[in-house]
Design a protein around this motif. Structure first.
Motif, short mmCIF file in Angstrom:
data_model
loop_
_atom_site.label_atom_id
_atom_site.label_comp_id
_atom_site.label_asym_id
_atom_site.label_seq_id
_atom_site.Cartn_x
_atom_site.Cartn_y
_atom_site.Cartn_z
N PHE A 112 3.51 -8.14 10.71
CA PHE A 112 3.55 -9.52 10.92
C PHE A 112 3.60 -10.04 9.57
CE2 PHE A 112 1.78 -13.81 12.12
CZ PHE A 112 2.76 -14.34 12.39
N ASN A 113 4.86 -10.52 8.98
CA ASN A 113 5.07 -10.97 7.87
C ASN A 113 5.53 -12.57 7.66
OD1 ASN A 113 4.61 -8.50 6.33
ND2 ASN A 113 6.59 -7.95 6.77
N GLY A 114 5.17 -13.34 6.56
CA GLY A 114 5.71 -14.63 6.57
C GLY A 114 5.25 -15.39 5.47
N ARG A 115 5.30 -16.77 5.42
CA ARG A 115 4.67 -17.51 4.51
C ARG A 115 4.26 -18.74 4.99
NH1 ARG A 115 8.76 -18.16 -0.96
NH2 ARG A 115 7.74 -16.42 -1.48
N GLN A 159 8.10 -27.71 5.13
CA GLN A 159 9.33 -28.15 5.36
C GLN A 159 10.38 -27.03 4.62
OE1 GLN A 159 10.16 -32.37 3.94
NE2 GLN A 159 9.54 -33.12 5.81
N GLY A 160 9.96 -25.71 4.70
CA GLY A 160 10.39 -24.54 4.21
C GLY A 160 9.87 -24.44 2.62
N GLU A 161 9.26 -25.18 2.03
CA GLU A 161 8.64 -25.00 0.64
C GLU A 161 7.20 -24.23 0.65
OE1 GLU A 161 9.12 -27.86 -2.36
OE2 GLU A 161 9.79 -29.11 -0.87
N PRO A 162 7.21 -23.09 -0.13
CA PRO A 162 6.05 -22.42 -0.02
C PRO A 162 4.69 -23.20 -0.37
CG PRO A 162 7.38 -21.67 -1.65
CD PRO A 162 8.14 -22.39 -0.90
N GLY A 179 1.64 -17.97 -1.30
CA GLY A 179 1.77 -18.44 0.13
C GLY A 179 2.28 -17.23 1.24
N ASN A 180 2.46 -16.21 0.77
CA ASN A 180 2.90 -14.92 1.67
C ASN A 180 1.73 -14.38 2.36
OD1 ASN A 180 6.12 -15.05 1.41
ND2 ASN A 180 5.69 -14.00 -0.64
N PHE A 181 2.05 -13.81 3.41
CA PHE A 181 0.99 -12.99 4.32
C PHE A 181 1.57 -11.87 4.87
CE2 PHE A 181 2.44 -16.43 7.22
CZ PHE A 181 2.88 -15.57 8.33
N SER A 182 0.73 -10.96 4.98
CA SER A 182 1.40 -9.66 6.00
C SER A 182 0.01 -9.24 6.77
CB SER A 182 1.87 -8.62 5.07
OG SER A 182 2.30 -7.58 5.56
N ALA A 183 0.34 -8.60 7.72
CA ALA A 183 -0.57 -8.05 8.73
C ALA A 183 -0.17 -7.09 9.55
CB ALA A 183 -1.33 -9.38 9.57
N LEU A 184 -1.12 -5.92 9.56
CA LEU A 184 -0.78 -4.83 10.55
C LEU A 184 -1.48 -5.18 11.93
CD1 LEU A 184 1.20 -2.25 10.48
CD2 LEU A 184 -0.99 -0.88 9.84
N ASN A 191 7.80 -8.40 12.70
CA ASN A 191 8.09 -9.95 12.74
C ASN A 191 7.97 -10.59 11.55
OD1 ASN A 191 8.26 -10.60 15.90
ND2 ASN A 191 7.22 -8.66 15.56
N THR A 192 8.91 -11.39 11.17
CA THR A 192 8.85 -12.24 10.29
C THR A 192 8.78 -13.87 10.63
OG1 THR A 192 9.80 -10.80 8.57
CG2 THR A 192 9.63 -13.01 8.02
N MET A 193 7.81 -14.44 10.09
CA MET A 193 7.70 -16.04 10.56
C MET A 193 7.07 -16.92 9.56
SD MET A 193 5.97 -17.61 14.02
CE MET A 193 4.52 -17.65 13.33
N ASN A 194 7.60 -18.11 9.21
CA ASN A 194 6.81 -18.83 8.26
C ASN A 194 5.78 -19.81 9.09
OD1 ASN A 194 8.11 -17.78 6.10
ND2 ASN A 194 9.73 -19.48 6.11
#
Length: 230
Positions: A29-32, A36-39, A70-75, A111-114
């Motif tokens: 699970f990745n994202g930021r 309004q779309g800005e990290p 601002g990025n994140f990642s989880a298994l 999955n990728t989701m902001n």
């Protein structure tokens, strides 16, 4: 009697193996964290959000740490999760402006989701220059949260410098700070910092970053890290 005990031990061993023989998490699970779309920049691994999943015994949250950009990642395991931004985590509010408003996400496969949030301020138009061993940083601050009951005052703004690109209030070589009481306007803020002479010997570039501390909020808001050639 010995056969009975041996058989009982065998059954207990099999049961224990079955209990522990769960598949490992295999979904990314990745994202930021964005507005309004800005990290949203934070201190690396110091801010997190929670994911809650039922069906695996005791219900406890999975804390997902956020990187400085601002990025994140989880298994994770595949399934349905409740996502929550805990009170006091990050220089922002949930997008709704209210804590306790959880959202439901279903994770199957990678999955990728902001995740949209509502920051108290945004750092805009940050610019860095170097002359005579002095870094000059200029920027402006946009106030995003307008509700007086929710808005936060600026405690201080800072400029950080380091030879490493992991950069924040705790990880830096040199820093300079301007108190919020001495900020005369949010549309033009200037900070200057002297680069130590020894850094010219060790490498041909450095990194710089602006940080904003808000009254009553532990986690600072940061601009993106920039590389400056010496």
């Amino acid at each position: 009697m010995k056969k009975y005990i041996a058989g009982l031990l065998l059954l207990l061993t099999i049961a224990a193996c079955k209990k522990d023989n769960y598949d490992a998490p295999n979904v990314t699970f990745n994202g930021r964290i964005t507005y309004q779309g800005e990290p949203i920049g934070v201190a690396s691994q110091q801010v997190y959000f929670e994911l809650w999943q039922t069906g695996f015994g005791k219900l406890t949250p999975i804390n997902v740490n956020i990187n400085q950009d601002g990025n994140f990642s989880a298994l994770l395991f595949s399934g349905t999760y409740k996502m929550d931004l805990p009170v006091g985590q990050g220089p922002y509010l949930p997008a709704s402006g209210h804590y306790g408003d959880t959202s439901t996400i279903t994770i199957t496969g990678s999955n990728t989701m902001n995740i949209e949030v509502l920051p108290y301020f945004m750092i805009r138009d940050d610019n860095y220059s170097l002359a005579d061993s002095v870094i000059t940083a200029t920027f402006r601050l946009d106030s995003i949260v307008k509700d007086p009951a929710l808005a936060k005052a600026i405690s201080e703004v800072s400029l950080y410098e380091s030879t490493l690109d992991l950069l924040d209030a705790q990880n830096n070589k040199v820093a300079t700070t301007l108190s919020g009481a001495n900020i005369t306007g949010l549309q033009q803020i200037t900070l200057t910092l002297k680069v130590p002479p020894d850094q010219y010997v060790s490498q041909s570039y450095i990194f710089a970053r602006i940080g904003v501390r808000l009254a009553g909020i532990d986690d600072m808001l940061y601009a993106a890290v920039v590389k400056i050639n010496l």
